[in-house]
Design a protein around this motif. Structure first.
Motif, short mmCIF file in Angstrom:
data_model
loop_
_atom_site.label_atom_id
_atom_site.label_comp_id
_atom_site.label_asym_id
_atom_site.label_seq_id
_atom_site.Cartn_x
_atom_site.Cartn_y
_atom_site.Cartn_z
N LEU A 137 0.82 -1.21 0.00
CA LEU A 137 0.00 0.00 0.00
C LEU A 137 0.86 1.26 0.00
O LEU A 137 0.56 2.23 -0.70
CB LEU A 137 -0.93 -0.01 1.21
N ILE A 138 1.94 1.26 0.79
CA ILE A 138 2.83 2.43 0.80
C ILE A 138 3.49 2.59 -0.56
O ILE A 138 3.61 3.71 -1.09
CB ILE A 138 3.88 2.29 1.91
N ALA A 139 3.95 1.46 -1.15
CA ALA A 139 4.57 1.53 -2.47
C ALA A 139 3.58 2.03 -3.52
O ALA A 139 3.95 2.81 -4.42
CB ALA A 139 5.10 0.15 -2.87
N MET A 140 2.32 1.62 -3.41
CA MET A 140 1.30 2.11 -4.32
C MET A 140 1.10 3.61 -4.17
O MET A 140 0.97 4.34 -5.17
CB MET A 140 -0.02 1.38 -4.04
N ALA A 141 1.07 4.08 -2.94
CA ALA A 141 0.90 5.52 -2.69
C ALA A 141 2.06 6.31 -3.29
O ALA A 141 1.86 7.35 -3.93
CB ALA A 141 0.78 5.79 -1.19
N VAL A 142 3.27 5.81 -3.11
CA VAL A 142 4.46 6.47 -3.67
C VAL A 142 4.36 6.48 -5.20
O VAL A 142 4.69 7.48 -5.85
CB VAL A 142 5.74 5.75 -3.21
N SER A 143 3.91 5.37 -5.78
CA SER A 143 3.79 5.28 -7.24
C SER A 143 2.82 6.32 -7.78
O SER A 143 3.09 6.97 -8.79
CB SER A 143 3.32 3.88 -7.64
N LEU A 144 1.70 6.48 -7.10
CA LEU A 144 0.70 7.45 -7.55
C LEU A 144 1.20 8.88 -7.39
O LEU A 144 1.02 9.73 -8.28
CB LEU A 144 -0.60 7.27 -6.76
N VAL A 145 1.85 9.16 -6.26
CA VAL A 145 2.33 10.51 -5.97
C VAL A 145 3.42 10.94 -6.95
O VAL A 145 3.49 12.11 -7.34
CB VAL A 145 2.85 10.60 -4.51
N MET B 233 -7.24 4.98 -16.55
CA MET B 233 -6.24 4.41 -15.66
C MET B 233 -6.83 3.91 -14.35
O MET B 233 -6.21 3.12 -13.64
CB MET B 233 -5.15 5.45 -15.36
N ILE B 234 -8.04 4.40 -14.03
CA ILE B 234 -8.65 4.05 -12.75
C ILE B 234 -8.78 2.54 -12.60
O ILE B 234 -8.52 1.98 -11.52
CB ILE B 234 -10.04 4.71 -12.62
N GLN B 235 -9.18 1.86 -13.68
CA GLN B 235 -9.44 0.43 -13.57
C GLN B 235 -8.17 -0.38 -13.31
O GLN B 235 -8.25 -1.53 -12.86
CB GLN B 235 -10.12 -0.08 -14.84
N TYR B 236 -6.99 0.21 -13.58
CA TYR B 236 -5.75 -0.53 -13.40
C TYR B 236 -5.13 -0.33 -12.01
O TYR B 236 -4.21 -1.05 -11.64
CB TYR B 236 -4.74 -0.13 -14.47
N ILE B 237 -5.63 0.66 -11.27
CA ILE B 237 -5.03 0.94 -9.96
C ILE B 237 -5.21 -0.22 -8.99
O ILE B 237 -4.23 -0.65 -8.35
CB ILE B 237 -5.58 2.26 -9.39
N PRO B 238 -6.42 -0.79 -8.83
CA PRO B 238 -6.53 -1.94 -7.91
C PRO B 238 -5.70 -3.13 -8.35
O PRO B 238 -5.09 -3.81 -7.52
CB PRO B 238 -8.03 -2.25 -7.94
N THR B 239 -5.67 -3.42 -9.68
CA THR B 239 -4.92 -4.59 -10.13
C THR B 239 -3.41 -4.38 -10.01
O THR B 239 -2.67 -5.34 -9.87
CB THR B 239 -5.25 -4.92 -11.60
N SER B 240 -2.98 -3.12 -10.05
CA SER B 240 -1.54 -2.88 -9.91
C SER B 240 -1.05 -3.22 -8.51
O SER B 240 0.14 -3.46 -8.30
CB SER B 240 -1.20 -1.42 -10.23
N LEU B 241 -1.99 -3.27 -7.55
CA LEU B 241 -1.62 -3.73 -6.21
C LEU B 241 -1.15 -5.18 -6.27
O LEU B 241 -0.22 -5.57 -5.58
CB LEU B 241 -2.80 -3.59 -5.24
N LEU B 242 -1.79 -5.99 -7.14
CA LEU B 242 -1.38 -7.38 -7.30
C LEU B 242 0.04 -7.46 -7.84
O LEU B 242 0.85 -8.26 -7.38
CB LEU B 242 -2.34 -8.10 -8.25
N TYR B 243 0.35 -6.60 -8.84
CA TYR B 243 1.70 -6.63 -9.41
C TYR B 243 2.73 -6.18 -8.37
O TYR B 243 3.85 -6.67 -8.35
CB TYR B 243 1.76 -5.72 -10.64
N THR B 244 2.32 -5.25 -7.52
CA THR B 244 3.22 -4.81 -6.46
C THR B 244 3.50 -5.94 -5.48
O THR B 244 4.65 -6.20 -5.11
CB THR B 244 2.62 -3.62 -5.69
N VAL B 245 2.44 -6.65 -5.09
CA VAL B 245 2.60 -7.79 -4.19
C VAL B 245 3.38 -8.90 -4.88
O VAL B 245 4.22 -9.56 -4.27
CB VAL B 245 1.23 -8.31 -3.70
N GLY B 246 3.10 -9.10 -6.18
CA GLY B 246 3.84 -10.12 -6.92
C GLY B 246 5.32 -9.79 -7.01
O GLY B 246 6.18 -10.67 -6.88
N GLY B 247 5.64 -8.52 -7.24
CA GLY B 247 7.04 -8.11 -7.27
C GLY B 247 7.72 -8.25 -5.94
O GLY B 247 8.94 -8.36 -5.86
N SER B 248 6.92 -8.24 -4.87
CA SER B 248 7.50 -8.34 -3.53
C SER B 248 8.09 -9.72 -3.27
O SER B 248 8.81 -9.90 -2.30
CB SER B 248 6.45 -8.03 -2.47
N ILE B 249 7.77 -10.71 -4.11
CA ILE B 249 8.32 -12.05 -3.92
C ILE B 249 9.85 -11.98 -3.94
O ILE B 249 10.51 -12.55 -3.07
CB ILE B 249 7.82 -13.00 -5.02
#
Length: 313
Positions: A104-112, A232-248
């Motif tokens: 969530l923090i990484a997502m916030a940074v990405s948006l900002v 772009m709105i529709q991709y914001i929730p799904t990008s959380l998945l990519y963020t979590v996936g990258g966290s592997i």
């Protein structure tokens, strides 16, 4: 709206059921070693008795039915090798908050950072910010993430004067993992927002507004940016998945006690029930993300009709 919502939820549940069934069947094709700790020390009779107890000797359809019934009760099973006989839900409950917080923090940074960069690129086409952003996007997409993750860890830890490993109580050690996780989405948001804004800037309503003497900054912020941001709105929730996936990889690199590192550990230890549960959790996140993305896009943009109009085909 209610009809559309029910339809999309029904489609998501159906898709999720198919994915869960496929994952379940594929995991059942793996060697039975993943259901035992020190299988070499067990007799064939003990192995067969354990397989019967776990229901692994039942027909596949029976196993699948039992799996979904247990899933509805919130029962993901128990770990076979990672943390023997401990309920998987307890293990996940200890690990998930860390990954979720980082994501969530990484997502916030990405948006900002990503959205202003994309807007600046569109407003200064072929100038400094556009060239800078283009170079950044090309580097992020061309260079394997594992390479710049290692460079960020090596040089960033030296610059900040902190350990290369993650410490939950030391907020400074959160900076490098969060920055690493946010880079991909920063490039993604900047690239697509620039594209959508450039498309909007070339439309007739913008030319007409300029011809009438409307301030360019007002046109950009009130109309161009707003219209360009909707897709772009529709991709914001799904990008959380990519963020979590990258966290592997990132969590393994920094020894972060989260879901990404957990998945690597259970795969290494061949803990079949754990692998199955975690893959299913990621699948759920992806399906829910796509559902939320569609709903957000429909709610934010009033031009999108959720029902067919009379005469539409």
């Amino acid at each position: 709206m209610a009809k559309y919502l029910l339809k999309r939820i029904g489609q998501s549940i159906f898709t999720l059921a198919i994915i869960l069934s496929l994952v379940f069947v594929m995991v059942r094709q793996m060697p039975i070693d993943g259901y035992f700790d020190n299988i070499d020390k067990l007799t064939p009779a003990v192995i067969e008795a354990t397989l019967d107890k776990l229901g692994l000797n039942d027909p596949m359809l029976v196993q699948l039915k039992d799996f979904f019934l247990n899933l509805l009760k919130g029962d993901l099973g128990v770990s076979a090798r990672y943390s023997k006989d401990v309920p998987i839900i307890e293990i996940v409950a200890n690990k998930a908050p860390v990954s979720l917080t980082l994501g969530l923090i990484a997502m916030a940074v990405s948006l900002v950072l990503g959205i202003p960069l994309g807007a600046a690129m569109a407003r200064s086409k072929n100038k400094f910010w556009d060239k800078f952003g283009t170079l950044f996007i090309v580097l992020i997409n061309a260079v394997p993430s594992a390479v710049y993750y290692i460079y960020i860890q090596s040089y960033g830890s030296t610059l900040l004067g902190v350990s290369m490993l993650f410490e939950r109580d030391n907020w400074v050690t959160w900076i490098l993992p969060i920055f690493s996780l946010s880079l991909g989405n920063i490039a993604y948001y900047a690239m697509w927002l620039r594209r959508y804004m450039v498309d909007e800037l070339n439309k007739d309503y913008v030319r007409l507004a300029r011809a009438k003497g409307v301030d360019t900054k007002k046109i950009t912020m009130r109309h161009v940016f707003r219209n360009a941001f909707v897709p772009m709105i529709q991709y914001i929730p799904t990008s959380l998945l990519y963020t979590v996936g990258g966290s592997i990889y990132v969590e393994s690199l920094y020894s972060i006690p989260g879901m990404g590192g957990l998945l690597v550990d259970v795969i290494t230890k061949q803990d079949n029930p754990m692998v199955q549960a975690i893959v299913m959790i990621y699948s759920c996140i992806g399906i829910v993300g796509m559902l939320l993305g569609d709903l957000l896009m429909a709610v934010i943009d009033p031009r999108i009709s959720l029902t067919k109009k009379e005469g539409a085909r």
